[in-house]
Motif scaffolding. Structure first.
Motif, PDB file in Angstrom:
ATOM      1  N   ALA A 170      -8.169   0.118   3.320  1.00 21.59           N
ATOM      2  CA  ALA A 170      -7.328   1.255   2.927  1.00 21.59           C
ATOM      3  C   ALA A 170      -5.845   0.971   3.127  1.00 21.59           C
ATOM      4  CB  ALA A 170      -7.732   2.491   3.727  1.00 21.59           C
ATOM      5  N   ARG A 181      -5.119  -1.648  -0.086  1.00 22.62           N
ATOM      6  CA  ARG A 181      -5.483  -1.253  -1.437  1.00 22.62           C
ATOM      7  C   ARG A 181      -4.458  -0.247  -1.962  1.00 22.62           C
ATOM      8  NH1 ARG A 181      -7.673  -2.217  -6.381  1.00 22.62           N
ATOM      9  NH2 ARG A 181      -8.890  -0.442  -7.177  1.00 22.62           N
ATOM     10  N   VAL A 195      -8.335  10.216   1.894  1.00 20.46           N
ATOM     11  CA  VAL A 195      -8.829   8.999   2.538  1.00 20.46           C
ATOM     12  C   VAL A 195      -8.524   9.019   4.027  1.00 20.46           C
ATOM     13  CG1 VAL A 195      -8.619   6.482   2.622  1.00 20.46           C
ATOM     14  CG2 VAL A 195      -8.652   7.664   0.417  1.00 20.46           C
ATOM     15  N   GLU A 196      -7.323   9.439   4.389  1.00 19.21           N
ATOM     16  CA  GLU A 196      -6.976   9.395   5.813  1.00 19.21           C
ATOM     17  C   GLU A 196      -7.822  10.361   6.628  1.00 19.21           C
ATOM     18  OE1 GLU A 196      -2.876  10.329   6.438  1.00 19.21           O
ATOM     19  OE2 GLU A 196      -3.039  12.416   5.762  1.00 19.21           O
ATOM     20  N   GLN A 231      -2.976   2.215  -4.961  1.00 19.52           N
ATOM     21  CA  GLN A 231      -3.238   3.000  -6.166  1.00 19.52           C
ATOM     22  C   GLN A 231      -2.113   4.014  -6.330  1.00 19.52           C
ATOM     23  OE1 GLN A 231      -6.743   2.848  -8.283  1.00 19.52           O
ATOM     24  NE2 GLN A 231      -5.607   1.030  -7.659  1.00 19.52           N
ATOM     25  N   LYS A 276       0.957   3.478  -3.969  1.00 15.28           N
ATOM     26  CA  LYS A 276       0.947   3.484  -2.507  1.00 15.28           C
ATOM     27  C   LYS A 276      -0.450   3.157  -1.992  1.00 15.28           C
ATOM     28  CE  LYS A 276       0.371   8.533  -2.138  1.00 15.28           C
ATOM     29  NZ  LYS A 276       0.931   9.780  -1.541  1.00 15.28           N
ATOM     30  N   ALA A 277      -0.496   2.749  -0.722  1.00 16.55           N
ATOM     31  CA  ALA A 277      -1.780   2.413  -0.102  1.00 16.55           C
ATOM     32  C   ALA A 277      -2.675   3.640  -0.091  1.00 16.55           C
ATOM     33  CB  ALA A 277      -1.571   1.902   1.317  1.00 16.55           C
ATOM     34  N   ILE A 278      -3.976   3.439  -0.338  1.00 16.89           N
ATOM     35  CA  ILE A 278      -4.866   4.596  -0.407  1.00 16.89           C
ATOM     36  C   ILE A 278      -4.999   5.298   0.947  1.00 16.89           C
ATOM     37  CG2 ILE A 278      -6.148   3.625  -2.354  1.00 16.89           C
ATOM     38  CD1 ILE A 278      -8.430   3.006  -0.404  1.00 16.89           C
ATOM     39  N   ASP A 286      -2.666   6.345   2.576  1.00 18.80           N
ATOM     40  CA  ASP A 286      -1.623   7.370   2.600  1.00 18.80           C
ATOM     41  C   ASP A 286      -2.035   8.638   1.864  1.00 18.80           C
ATOM     42  OD1 ASP A 286       0.050   5.745   4.085  1.00 18.80           O
ATOM     43  OD2 ASP A 286       1.014   4.876   2.320  1.00 18.80           O
ATOM     44  N   PHE A 287      -3.189   8.613   1.215  1.00 21.15           N
ATOM     45  CA  PHE A 287      -3.702   9.821   0.571  1.00 21.15           C
ATOM     46  C   PHE A 287      -4.522  10.615   1.589  1.00 21.15           C
ATOM     47  CE2 PHE A 287      -2.962   6.989  -3.000  1.00 21.15           C
ATOM     48  CZ  PHE A 287      -2.334   7.839  -3.913  1.00 21.15           C
ATOM     49  N   VAL A 333     -14.936   4.508   0.990  1.00 20.80           N
ATOM     50  CA  VAL A 333     -13.527   4.139   1.071  1.00 20.80           C
ATOM     51  C   VAL A 333     -13.239   2.918   0.204  1.00 20.80           C
ATOM     52  CG1 VAL A 333     -11.723   3.250   2.608  1.00 20.80           C
ATOM     53  CG2 VAL A 333     -13.163   5.156   3.351  1.00 20.80           C
TER      54      VAL A 333
END
Length: 381
Positions: free
Chosen positions: A266, A269, A282-283, A271, A274-276, A278-279, A338
């Motif tokens: 994460a 990766r 996901v976090e 998308q 920005k790194a996933i 940071d969503f 993830v």
């Protein structure tokens, strides 16, 4: 990486450091290949033996290290995080030595335990049968006394290390008196009349051989009886109490490995620029995974500390096994999520982790059995 350990002394810290080095350098690099090839890691168990890791919770006079369960289980977690088959194998070996260490005579301990704990021998635990899994008292493998030997006939099922172990701690029926008619024999692998069936074709833990063990007129010397006749069912249940803690620690190690892989992916990766990680979707998923891992670790450590203090720990062991293995199943499934499509491929280890997480919910007593044990303990507490 796992949370910082609160170890009781410098010796324990050094041991955990050694374990991490072995896990990182000698186990983790081989795990995927061996699992794909369904190859049994015999040399790796010998390495653990040479490193003094096959007898950690047993007395030094018999070749063990006299370590607390609190420390032993953390060692087990580190090994399972690198390679689950080896972690489970170490737990099974430790449980296989339990009957002799706790119920054997001094003469039996002196004769057998040093080799069992010294590293050259690997043990297996033979309790279950095809019709006697959760209902272990229904086992039918029979041992009939004939002079100074027992003649054993029957088939044991789901035996970890079957065909590779050097000894089998085996529960047999010596009378028809239900659970009171079960006894425990320490059986050498080279006993005439003892053989392994073809390995089971399993979903996961494919590097850990599981098979039936067939007793066909196998003759076992009577001095291999551990404890008294009719004491075997009690021995089996007491051994399982501690064995469940081993499986809980292994499950936490597997979940930790899945969490580490998911976090690393994460972070890198990208998308939508920005790194996933940071969503928020996901976090939050990763945060729940971390909470599950650390909560499960706390349950097995608390149970281990109770065991080390000589307090009752049956309920806590069942809770630890239930919580840790359910957490491992959830965390490994979420790790695949993830990683998305990548997580469903064998290019990444999380798909293997997910497959491996299923069976800890089943062996050493299914999680439905653990709920029954916990509820029964609540009724009498």
């Amino acid at each position: 990486m796992p949370a910082e350990r609160l170890l009781p002394n410098t010796e324990a810290e050094d041991l955990l450091k050694l374990t991490r080095e072995i896990a990182r350098d000698e186990l983790a690099p081989l795990a995927s290949q061996y699992e794909e090839e369904e190859r049994f890691p015999r040399e790796q168990f010998k390495l653990l033996g040479r490193s003094g890791l096959l007898g950690l919770p047993y007395a030094e006079k018999w070749g063990g290290a006299a370590l607390s369960y609190e420390v032993y289980l953390q060692v087990l977690e580190e090994i399972a995080a690198a390679w689950m088959s080896v972690g489970v194998g170490l737990s099974v070996h430790t449980m296989s030595c339990f009957a002799l260490a706790e119920y054997g005579s001094d003469e039996q301990r002196e004769r057998f335990l040093p080799d069992m704990l010294g590293g050259d021998l690997l043990g297996a635990y033979a309790l279950s049968e095809t019709h006697a899994g959760s209902d272990a008292a229904a086992l039918s493998t029979k041992a009939v006394r004939d002079g100074d030997q027992y003649v054993v006939n029957g088939t044991k099922a789901w035996i970890t290390h079957a065909g590779h172990a050097d000894f089998y701690t085996t529960m047999v029926r010596t009378s028809d008196d239900g659970g009171k008619g079960i006894s425990c024999l320490l059986v050498d692998a080279d006993t005439p009349g003892l053989s392994a069936a073809a390995p089971e074709r399993k979903m996961g833990l494919t590097g850990s051989t599981t098979a039936q063990m067939i007793f066909d007129g196998a003759r076992v010397d009577a001095d291999r009886l551990l404890g008294a006749e009719g004491q075997g069912f009690k021995i089996a249940l007491v051994a399982l109490n501690s064995g469940r803690l081993g499986i809980a620690a292994c499950a936490v190690g597997l979940a930790q490995a899945a969490l580490d892989e998911a976090v690393a992916y994460a972070r890198q990766r990208v998308q939508f620029g920005k790194a996933i990680m940071d969503f928020q979707g996901v976090e939050f998923l990763l945060a729940d995974m971390a909470a599950a891992v650390e909560s499960a670790r706390a349950t097995y450590l608390e149970a281990a500390r109770r065991r080390d203090r000589g307090l009752p720990f049956l309920r806590q062991a069942s809770i630890a096994k239930l919580v840790a293995t359910d957490a491992a199943m959830k965390v490994t499934t979420d790790a695949v999520q993830v990683l998305g499509g990548a997580g469903y491929t064998r290019d990444f280890p999380v798909e293997r982790y997910m497959r491996e997480a299923k069976v800890p919910q089943i062996f050493e007593g299914t999680n439905q059995i653990q709920r029954m044990v916990i509820a029964r303990q609540l009724r009498v507490s």
